[in-house]
Motif scaffolding. Sequence first.
Motif, short mmCIF file in Angstrom:
data_model
loop_
_atom_site.label_atom_id
_atom_site.label_comp_id
_atom_site.label_asym_id
_atom_site.label_seq_id
_atom_site.Cartn_x
_atom_site.Cartn_y
_atom_site.Cartn_z
N LEU A 76 0.84 -1.20 0.00
CA LEU A 76 0.00 0.00 0.00
C LEU A 76 0.87 1.25 0.00
N GLY A 77 0.25 2.37 -0.26
CA GLY A 77 0.95 3.64 -0.15
C GLY A 77 1.64 4.08 -1.41
N PRO A 78 2.62 4.97 -1.30
CA PRO A 78 3.33 5.50 -2.47
C PRO A 78 4.07 4.40 -3.24
N LEU A 79 4.49 4.74 -4.45
CA LEU A 79 5.11 3.78 -5.36
C LEU A 79 6.30 3.06 -4.73
N GLN A 80 7.25 3.80 -4.19
CA GLN A 80 8.45 3.18 -3.65
C GLN A 80 8.14 2.28 -2.45
N ARG A 110 9.03 -1.72 -2.27
CA ARG A 110 9.75 -2.33 -1.15
C ARG A 110 8.95 -3.47 -0.54
N ALA A 111 7.63 -3.28 -0.44
CA ALA A 111 6.78 -4.33 0.13
C ALA A 111 6.82 -5.60 -0.71
N LEU A 112 6.83 -5.45 -2.03
CA LEU A 112 6.87 -6.62 -2.91
C LEU A 112 8.17 -7.41 -2.74
N ASN A 113 9.21 -6.73 -2.32
CA ASN A 113 10.50 -7.38 -2.12
C ASN A 113 10.77 -7.75 -0.67
N THR A 114 9.76 -7.60 0.17
CA THR A 114 9.86 -7.98 1.57
C THR A 114 9.47 -9.44 1.74
N PRO A 115 10.27 -10.26 2.44
CA PRO A 115 9.90 -11.66 2.66
C PRO A 115 8.55 -11.77 3.37
N GLY A 116 7.74 -12.73 2.95
CA GLY A 116 6.44 -12.91 3.56
C GLY A 116 5.75 -14.16 3.06
N ASP A 117 4.53 -14.33 3.51
CA ASP A 117 3.69 -15.43 3.06
C ASP A 117 2.52 -14.91 2.22
#
Length: 461
Positions: free
Chosen positions: A85-89, A93-100
Motif C-alpha cells: 500500500l501507499g506510495p510507489l516506492q 519495497r513491500a513486494l521485495n519484503t519476505p512474507g507469506d
Amino acid sequence: MKFAPHSYQQYAIDRIEADPCIGLFLDMGLGKTVITLTAINDLRYNRWAVARVLVVAPKKVAEATWCAEAAKWDHLRHLRIVPVLGPLQKRIRALNTPGDIWVINRENVSWLVDYLRNAWPFDMVVLDESSSFKNHQSKRFKAMKLVRPRIRRLVELTGTPAPNGLEDLWAQIYLLDGGQRLGKTISSYREAFFTEDWAHPGQQYRTYSPQAGADHRIRAAISDICVSMKAEDYLELPDYIEDIVPVALDAKARKAYEKLERDMLLEVDEQTITAGTAAVLNGKLLQLCSGAVYDAEGNAAEVHGCKVEAFLEVVEQLHGEHALVFYWFQHERDRLAEALKGSGLRVRVYRGAEDAEAWNAGAVDLLLAHPASCGYGLNLQAGGHHIIWFGYPNWALEIYQQANARLHRQGQQYPVIAHHLVVQGGMDEAVVAALHEKGDTQEALMQALRAKITRARGGRA
C-alpha cells in the motif's frame, strides 16, 4: 485465541484446499477471512502447495482486516502478511519484503500486473469482495485476466456476487474457469441467459433482462465451483430491528424544498430519463432531504435544518448508548459534526483502523462514517448496537447491506437497531423503500423519479 471452526467453516476450508478454483459466496459475518487464512496456512506450511499468496481487497480491508485477523488467532500468528500500500516506492519495497501473503488494494491491481509483467510471482490469488471485478470492461478485470494463466489457485470471496443483477456474475466466474461454464464472452453469456430490452429513443446503453428460469440454470452451471451460504442458515444472530424516524419539514423548509424539487424535476422528461440523469437528479433530491445542496461552485448551500434537528433528538433519546452514524455527502458529515459541537459527546469521523479500534474499545459515543469507506470486512460490533442512517446511498443495495452488517454480525451481543431518518414526501422515502425491496433498486428509483416528474408537470406546489 484458539480457533474452533464451525462445521460450515471447516467445509469451506476443505473446499479451498481441495479445489484449485473456488468461489466462496458466504454471507456477511460468516468468517470468510479466517476461513481463507486457515486454508492458506495449511496449503503453505503443511502441504507445500503454494509459495506466494496475493490478496486483493478494498482499501480499508487491505489496510487492517487481514493483518488483524491473522494476529487474532493462535494458529495464524506466524503468518507474515505484507501490505502493498501507499506510495510507489513503498509498494515496491513491500513486494521485495519476505512474507507469506501480500495484500494490495484493488485500485492498484493494474499497476501490479504492469510492474511485474512476466515476473509474476504469485501462485495463489484471493479476490476479497470479488464483486469488485464484476465489470468485464474494468482495468482491474482485464489486468487479472492477463495474468490468470500464471495463477494456479484462485479464491473469490463475497457475500453479494450479483449486487446489481445476474449480469454481474459473468466476469467473476470467467476468472475462475476461463469461460467454461457461462461462456467465453459476455455476449455469449447474454445470448444464453438474457433477452435484450426494448430501448428508449436516444438511450445510449443496451439493457438485458434474465430469461425465465435463468437464475436456476446459472446456479446449476456454477454449483461445482461456488459455495453459497447465508448467515441466517448458520448463525444465531441477535435481532435486527428497523426504526423509521419520520422527519417533517416545517412550512418554510417545505416550501423551499418543493420549489427546488419542482425546478429540477421540470428540467427532465419522464419518458427519456436515463440512469445517468436519474443518478444526478436523485443525488440532488437526497441532498435536499438532508438540508443542503451543492451549488455550481461546489459549495454547500443550506436549505433547512429539520433533519439535523431530528438527528439530535434521536441521539438524545439514546441516553448515552453509542451509535454508528452513516452519512453519504460530505456536507452531511460537516453539518453533523458542527451540530454536535458542545454536546459533550465523544464524536469521531471514521478514517481508518485507529478509529475502529477506539470505537470497539468503547471510547467513541458517535462514529460518523461513510458507508462506502467501512462497508467491507470491518468488525465494529463490539462498540455498540445502534445505527443511524442520516444519508442514503443512491441505489447501492450492496453498500447498504454491507454497512448494516458492520454491527449485525457474529459476536454482537445485543439486538441491532437501525434508525432511518426519512423526510416525509421526500426522495428518502423512495430510496428506503427501494433498498428494502432488495430487487432492482435502480429501476425502482427511476420509476419513482418518473412519477415525481409527472406530478411536477401537473402543477403540484
